[in-house]
Design a protein around this motif. Sequence first.
Motif, PDB file in Angstrom:
ATOM      1  N   GLY A   1     -57.120  75.935 -14.804  1.00 17.89           N
ATOM      2  CA  GLY A   1     -57.021  77.244 -15.452  1.00 17.89           C
ATOM      3  C   GLY A   1     -56.752  78.299 -14.406  1.00 17.89           C
ATOM      4  O   GLY A   1     -56.290  78.003 -13.300  1.00 17.89           O
TER       5      GLY A   1
ATOM      6  N   VAL B   1     -58.751  80.152 -12.587  1.00 15.81           N
ATOM      7  CA  VAL B   1     -59.561  80.098 -11.365  1.00 15.81           C
ATOM      8  C   VAL B   1     -59.264  78.833 -10.553  1.00 15.81           C
ATOM      9  O   VAL B   1     -59.149  78.888  -9.322  1.00 15.81           O
TER      10      VAL B   1
ATOM     11  N   GLU C   1     -56.873  69.425 -17.952  1.00 16.82           N
ATOM     12  CA  GLU C   1     -56.925  68.783 -19.273  1.00 16.82           C
ATOM     13  C   GLU C   1     -55.760  69.228 -20.167  1.00 16.82           C
ATOM     14  O   GLU C   1     -55.244  68.462 -20.975  1.00 16.82           O
ATOM     15  N   GLU C   2     -55.340  70.488 -19.992  1.00 16.41           N
ATOM     16  CA  GLU C   2     -54.252  70.992 -20.837  1.00 16.41           C
ATOM     17  C   GLU C   2     -52.921  70.411 -20.358  1.00 16.41           C
ATOM     18  O   GLU C   2     -52.769  70.078 -19.182  1.00 16.41           O
TER      19      GLU C   2
ATOM     20  N   ARG D   1     -54.235  83.354 -18.891  1.00 16.87           N
ATOM     21  CA  ARG D   1     -54.993  83.403 -20.144  1.00 16.87           C
ATOM     22  C   ARG D   1     -55.305  84.849 -20.539  1.00 16.87           C
ATOM     23  O   ARG D   1     -55.380  85.189 -21.720  1.00 16.87           O
ATOM     24  N   VAL D   2     -55.470  85.702 -19.542  1.00 11.05           N
ATOM     25  CA  VAL D   2     -55.784  87.108 -19.809  1.00 11.05           C
ATOM     26  C   VAL D   2     -54.715  87.745 -20.709  1.00 11.05           C
ATOM     27  O   VAL D   2     -55.009  88.569 -21.561  1.00 11.05           O
TER      28      VAL D   2
ATOM     29  N   VAL E   1     -60.924  64.960 -16.622  1.00 10.80           N
ATOM     30  CA  VAL E   1     -61.883  64.215 -15.789  1.00 10.80           C
ATOM     31  C   VAL E   1     -63.074  63.888 -16.686  1.00 10.80           C
ATOM     32  O   VAL E   1     -63.716  64.781 -17.243  1.00 10.80           O
TER      33      VAL E   1
ATOM     34  N   THR F   1     -63.938  74.217 -14.576  1.00 10.66           N
ATOM     35  CA  THR F   1     -63.635  73.744 -15.933  1.00 10.66           C
ATOM     36  C   THR F   1     -63.743  74.844 -17.001  1.00 10.66           C
ATOM     37  O   THR F   1     -63.564  74.567 -18.192  1.00 10.66           O
ATOM     38  N   GLY F   2     -64.058  76.059 -16.578  1.00  8.88           N
ATOM     39  CA  GLY F   2     -63.995  77.192 -17.500  1.00  8.88           C
ATOM     40  C   GLY F   2     -65.013  77.139 -18.624  1.00  8.88           C
ATOM     41  O   GLY F   2     -66.132  76.657 -18.471  1.00  8.88           O
TER      42      GLY F   2
ATOM     43  N   ARG G   1     -58.301  80.628 -27.557  1.00  9.79           N
ATOM     44  CA  ARG G   1     -58.556  80.425 -26.122  1.00  9.79           C
ATOM     45  C   ARG G   1     -57.346  79.886 -25.359  1.00  9.79           C
ATOM     46  O   ARG G   1     -57.109  80.248 -24.218  1.00  9.79           O
TER      47      ARG G   1
ATOM     48  N   LEU H   1     -63.118  90.036 -27.353  1.00 11.64           N
ATOM     49  CA  LEU H   1     -62.113  89.014 -27.643  1.00 11.64           C
ATOM     50  C   LEU H   1     -61.843  88.917 -29.142  1.00 11.64           C
ATOM     51  O   LEU H   1     -60.713  88.650 -29.551  1.00 11.64           O
TER      52      LEU H   1
ATOM     53  N   GLU I   1     -65.732  80.310 -14.987  1.00  7.41           N
ATOM     54  CA  GLU I   1     -66.593  80.449 -16.167  1.00  7.41           C
ATOM     55  C   GLU I   1     -67.517  79.265 -16.416  1.00  7.41           C
ATOM     56  O   GLU I   1     -68.341  79.312 -17.317  1.00  7.41           O
TER      57      GLU I   1
ATOM     58  N   LEU J   1     -65.101  86.769 -16.966  1.00  7.23           N
ATOM     59  CA  LEU J   1     -63.981  87.565 -16.447  1.00  7.23           C
ATOM     60  C   LEU J   1     -63.279  86.803 -15.352  1.00  7.23           C
ATOM     61  O   LEU J   1     -63.881  85.964 -14.680  1.00  7.23           O
ATOM     62  N   VAL J   2     -62.035  87.161 -15.141  1.00  5.61           N
ATOM     63  CA  VAL J   2     -61.280  86.411 -14.147  1.00  5.61           C
ATOM     64  C   VAL J   2     -61.617  86.851 -12.711  1.00  5.61           C
ATOM     65  O   VAL J   2     -61.653  86.017 -11.795  1.00  5.61           O
TER      66      VAL J   2
ATOM     67  N   ARG K   1     -54.313  95.393 -21.029  1.00  9.90           N
ATOM     68  CA  ARG K   1     -55.683  95.224 -20.585  1.00  9.90           C
ATOM     69  C   ARG K   1     -55.799  95.848 -19.213  1.00  9.90           C
ATOM     70  O   ARG K   1     -54.949  95.662 -18.376  1.00  9.90           O
TER      71      ARG K   1
ATOM     72  N   LEU L   1     -62.192  92.679 -18.068  1.00 11.65           N
ATOM     73  CA  LEU L   1     -62.751  92.699 -19.416  1.00 11.65           C
ATOM     74  C   LEU L   1     -64.029  91.882 -19.383  1.00 11.65           C
ATOM     75  O   LEU L   1     -64.094  90.841 -18.771  1.00 11.65           O
TER      76      LEU L   1
HETATM   77  C1  LIG Z   1     -57.473  86.009 -25.094  1.00  5.73           C
HETATM   78  C2  LIG Z   1     -58.232  86.207 -23.825  1.00  5.73           C
HETATM   79  C3  LIG Z   1     -58.142  87.415 -23.160  1.00  5.73           C
HETATM   80  C4  LIG Z   1     -58.832  87.618 -21.975  1.00  5.73           C
HETATM   81  N1  LIG Z   1     -58.713  88.811 -21.351  1.00  5.73           N
HETATM   82  C5  LIG Z   1     -59.322  88.992 -20.157  1.00  5.73           C
HETATM   83  C6  LIG Z   1     -59.147  90.200 -19.421  1.00  5.73           C
HETATM   84  O1  LIG Z   1     -58.462  91.109 -19.862  1.00  5.73           O
HETATM   85  N2  LIG Z   1     -59.754  90.325 -18.218  1.00  5.73           N
HETATM   86  C7  LIG Z   1     -60.512  89.337 -17.691  1.00  5.73           C
HETATM   87  O2  LIG Z   1     -61.035  89.476 -16.591  1.00  5.73           O
HETATM   88  N3  LIG Z   1     -60.714  88.168 -18.367  1.00  5.73           N
HETATM   89  C8  LIG Z   1     -60.133  87.990 -19.574  1.00  5.73           C
HETATM   90  N4  LIG Z   1     -60.301  86.813 -20.246  1.00  5.73           N
HETATM   91  C9  LIG Z   1     -61.166  85.788 -19.643  1.00  5.73           C
HETATM   92  C10 LIG Z   1     -60.368  85.019 -18.579  1.00  5.73           C
HETATM   93  O3  LIG Z   1     -59.243  84.442 -19.170  1.00  5.73           O
HETATM   94  C11 LIG Z   1     -61.272  83.958 -17.987  1.00  5.73           C
HETATM   95  O4  LIG Z   1     -62.305  84.632 -17.284  1.00  5.73           O
HETATM   96  C12 LIG Z   1     -60.548  83.047 -17.025  1.00  5.73           C
HETATM   97  O5  LIG Z   1     -59.491  82.389 -17.659  1.00  5.73           O
HETATM   98  C13 LIG Z   1     -61.553  82.010 -16.498  1.00  5.73           C
HETATM   99  O6  LIG Z   1     -60.852  81.093 -15.708  1.00  5.73           O
HETATM  100  P1  LIG Z   1     -61.424  79.625 -15.506  1.00  5.73           P
HETATM  101  O7  LIG Z   1     -60.402  78.931 -14.672  1.00  5.73           O
HETATM  102  O8  LIG Z   1     -62.827  79.673 -15.074  1.00  5.73           O
HETATM  103  O9  LIG Z   1     -61.439  78.982 -16.972  1.00  5.73           O
HETATM  104  P2  LIG Z   1     -60.224  78.585 -17.903  1.00  5.73           P
HETATM  105  O10 LIG Z   1     -59.138  79.569 -17.792  1.00  5.73           O
HETATM  106  O11 LIG Z   1     -60.831  78.317 -19.229  1.00  5.73           O
HETATM  107  O12 LIG Z   1     -59.687  77.236 -17.293  1.00  5.73           O
HETATM  108  C14 LIG Z   1     -60.439  76.048 -17.271  1.00  5.73           C
HETATM  109  C15 LIG Z   1     -59.472  74.901 -17.375  1.00  5.73           C
HETATM  110  O13 LIG Z   1     -60.170  73.689 -17.101  1.00  5.73           O
HETATM  111  C16 LIG Z   1     -59.738  72.702 -18.002  1.00  5.73           C
HETATM  112  N5  LIG Z   1     -60.769  71.670 -18.101  1.00  5.73           N
HETATM  113  C17 LIG Z   1     -61.982  71.765 -18.690  1.00  5.73           C
HETATM  114  N6  LIG Z   1     -62.658  70.596 -18.565  1.00  5.73           N
HETATM  115  C18 LIG Z   1     -61.844  69.760 -17.885  1.00  5.73           C
HETATM  116  C19 LIG Z   1     -61.985  68.411 -17.446  1.00  5.73           C
HETATM  117  N7  LIG Z   1     -63.092  67.710 -17.689  1.00  5.73           N
HETATM  118  N8  LIG Z   1     -60.950  67.848 -16.788  1.00  5.73           N
HETATM  119  C20 LIG Z   1     -59.813  68.559 -16.518  1.00  5.73           C
HETATM  120  N9  LIG Z   1     -59.634  69.842 -16.913  1.00  5.73           N
HETATM  121  C21 LIG Z   1     -60.645  70.439 -17.579  1.00  5.73           C
HETATM  122  C22 LIG Z   1     -59.538  73.458 -19.293  1.00  5.73           C
HETATM  123  O14 LIG Z   1     -58.702  72.743 -20.180  1.00  5.73           O
HETATM  124  C23 LIG Z   1     -58.894  74.740 -18.770  1.00  5.73           C
HETATM  125  O15 LIG Z   1     -57.498  74.619 -18.696  1.00  5.73           O
HETATM  126  C24 LIG Z   1     -59.638  86.583 -21.442  1.00  5.73           C
HETATM  127  C25 LIG Z   1     -59.735  85.359 -22.115  1.00  5.73           C
HETATM  128  C26 LIG Z   1     -59.049  85.170 -23.294  1.00  5.73           C
HETATM  129  C27 LIG Z   1     -59.161  83.852 -24.013  1.00  5.73           C
END
Ligand SMILES: Cc1cc2nc3c(=O)[nH]c(=O)nc-3n(C[C@H](O)[C@H](O)[C@H](O)COP(=O)(O)OP(=O)(O)OC[C@H]3O[C@@H](n4cnc5c(N)ncnc54)[C@H](O)[C@@H]3O)c2cc1C
Length: 508
Positions: free
Chosen positions: A13, A15, A39-40, A47-48, A83, A109-110, A130, A156, A280, A291-292, A499, A503
């Motif tokens: 994702g 991060v 996974e995707e 995603r933001v 995984v 893994t978000g 999402r 959201l 996350e 938040l990102v 945005r 957020l």
């Molecule tokens: C519509 C929307 C709007 C947003 N707007 C904002 C904003 O304006 N500002 C802001 O700061 N934040 C915003 N956010 C939140 C921001 O998108 C998240 O904080 C950020 O994406 C978190 O990143 P991440 O990599 O931790 O998680 P994610 O982006 O969720 O990525 C995690 C990834 O890990 C994968 N995964 C999970 N488990 C496994 C596994 N076992 N094996 C392999 N892959 C796996 C998932 O499929 C996913 O692709 C928003 C979110 C959404 C949905």
Amino acid sequence: MTIKDNIIIVGNGMVGHYCAEQLIMHGLHETHQIHVFGEERHHAYDRVHLTDYMSGQDALALRLHQDDFHTSHGITLHLNSRVTDIDRAQKTITAEDGCLPYNTLILATGSRPFVPPVPGNTGTAGLVYRTLEDLDLIRAAAEGARHGTVIGGGLLGLEAANALKVLGLDVSVIQLGSHLMPAQLDEEGGRALKHRIEALGIDVRVLHVTKEIVAGTAHRHKLVFADVTTLETDMVVFSAGIQPQDMPGRACGLEIGPRGGIVVDNQCRTSDPDIFAIGECALWEGQIFGLVAPGYTMARTVAALLAGEADAAFTGADMSTKLKLQGVDVGSIGDAHGQEPGSTSYRFIGEAEGSYRRLVLSADGTRVTGAVLVGDNSYYDTIFQYVQNGIAPPADPAVLILPRGEGAELLGADALPDTATICSCHNVTKGAISTAIEQGCTDLATLKADTKASTGCGGCSGLLKSVFEAELTARGMTVDKSLCEHFSYTRQKLYSLVRVHNLRSFED
Ligand SMILES: Cc1cc2nc3c(=O)[nH]c(=O)nc-3n(C[C@H](O)[C@H](O)[C@H](O)COP(=O)(O)OP(=O)(O)OC[C@H]3O[C@@H](n4cnc5c(N)ncnc54)[C@H](O)[C@@H]3O)c2cc1C
């Protein structure tokens, strides 16, 4: 570490991908074999700005990197590969496409949307918001639909409501609590926002508990509320909070918080010193950051540690928020709820135009600690800088929220110290912008490319532009308005929903 030790990132994702970029920045791709599992089926995307996809933007435009990003840095990317198991004793991971040893494992893994156990929440009555796939499902469900409902009046949820409106549906938002966006806004601010959202033609129902979803008569489904009132609708999108995706960590026995999330310390290390968790899925001091920017800071911390910077640490993150939803400005800065003991507030209520502003000060009045803004975010950047940089408030702090003309001049970019953070996502200070300009960067596009400022959530674009212009002017240079205007036009055009700044987490 020996040459070509394995670093495995689980999660591709925002991060996880940023972490790979940081590892490269430290040159770790030259000394380590890096694998990224996602996974995707999609490459890492923004995603933001997911809602832009609903407004017609191609998924490719949301991609966070060039096609050859991984191959050109010797990184192995495993897409569409979840995984499923971590063996901490053997130090291996098992994914859908095989098993690999690791020396360092980084879990990114978000989270996933929390869907409350409402009977009947399946199919077009059980959608979430999402991923790109989720949006495809929503789009498909909107075919032949006339009305859509979002359960959840948080940030959201309102974004999802906006997306349904973009699809041409009549929309209802169902909120369990007494006001919208409770994480960011106080009661009064939430009320002002409700009026504004309703004025856009969105039906908002607060204090509504959904008991079950049954077949409808005029529409596909019928929501039955605890007070026995009902609402017929063709599709239901749940936006009732997020749940950390902690499964691979939980299953292998890492310490997990009582409400989920992989517990990490100030170095983002889990209870196993060879495993880190960022973004996350990570629980830091009892907090999941929805938040990102905090996720990016965590990623920078881990990459720096792996590169040998032993004192790198994650020490928390600012949760200020600024957004424009179909023309409605909403801002929440610092201690917006005035939770710091003894804090006092000034409030401005403009009933005629439906605006609300609250300024929170420390008990001794020497610090601006927070703010709530509904209806006009032109106050945001100035108040944010007062809070962020500890700038002493004016003699009459109320001028910071009074209508312009009677109120204080906005704090100009030239009044900010060099240490002022302009872009929280990429931790770019005013000083770094100034240095980039000194080094010959004289247009915004190059400045963004060089410093990465405003390439995360994009929230600082306005502030970046004014700092950039002030810095050029201070050097006696001409501001090329055509380039600046092109920049802001592009953002507006691409992002029907703009945005700004971080957020807040969507756990409401
Ligand atoms: C519509 C929307 C709007 C947003 N707007 C904002 C904003 O304006 N500002 C802001 O700061 N934040 C915003 N956010 C939140 C921001 O998108 C998240 O904080 C950020 O994406 C978190 O990143 P991440 O990599 O931790 O998680 P994610 O982006 O969720 O990525 C995690 C990834 O890990 C994968 N995964 C999970 N488990 C496994 C596994 N076992 N094996 C392999 N892959 C796996 C998932 O499929 C996913 O692709 C928003 C979110 C959404 C949905």
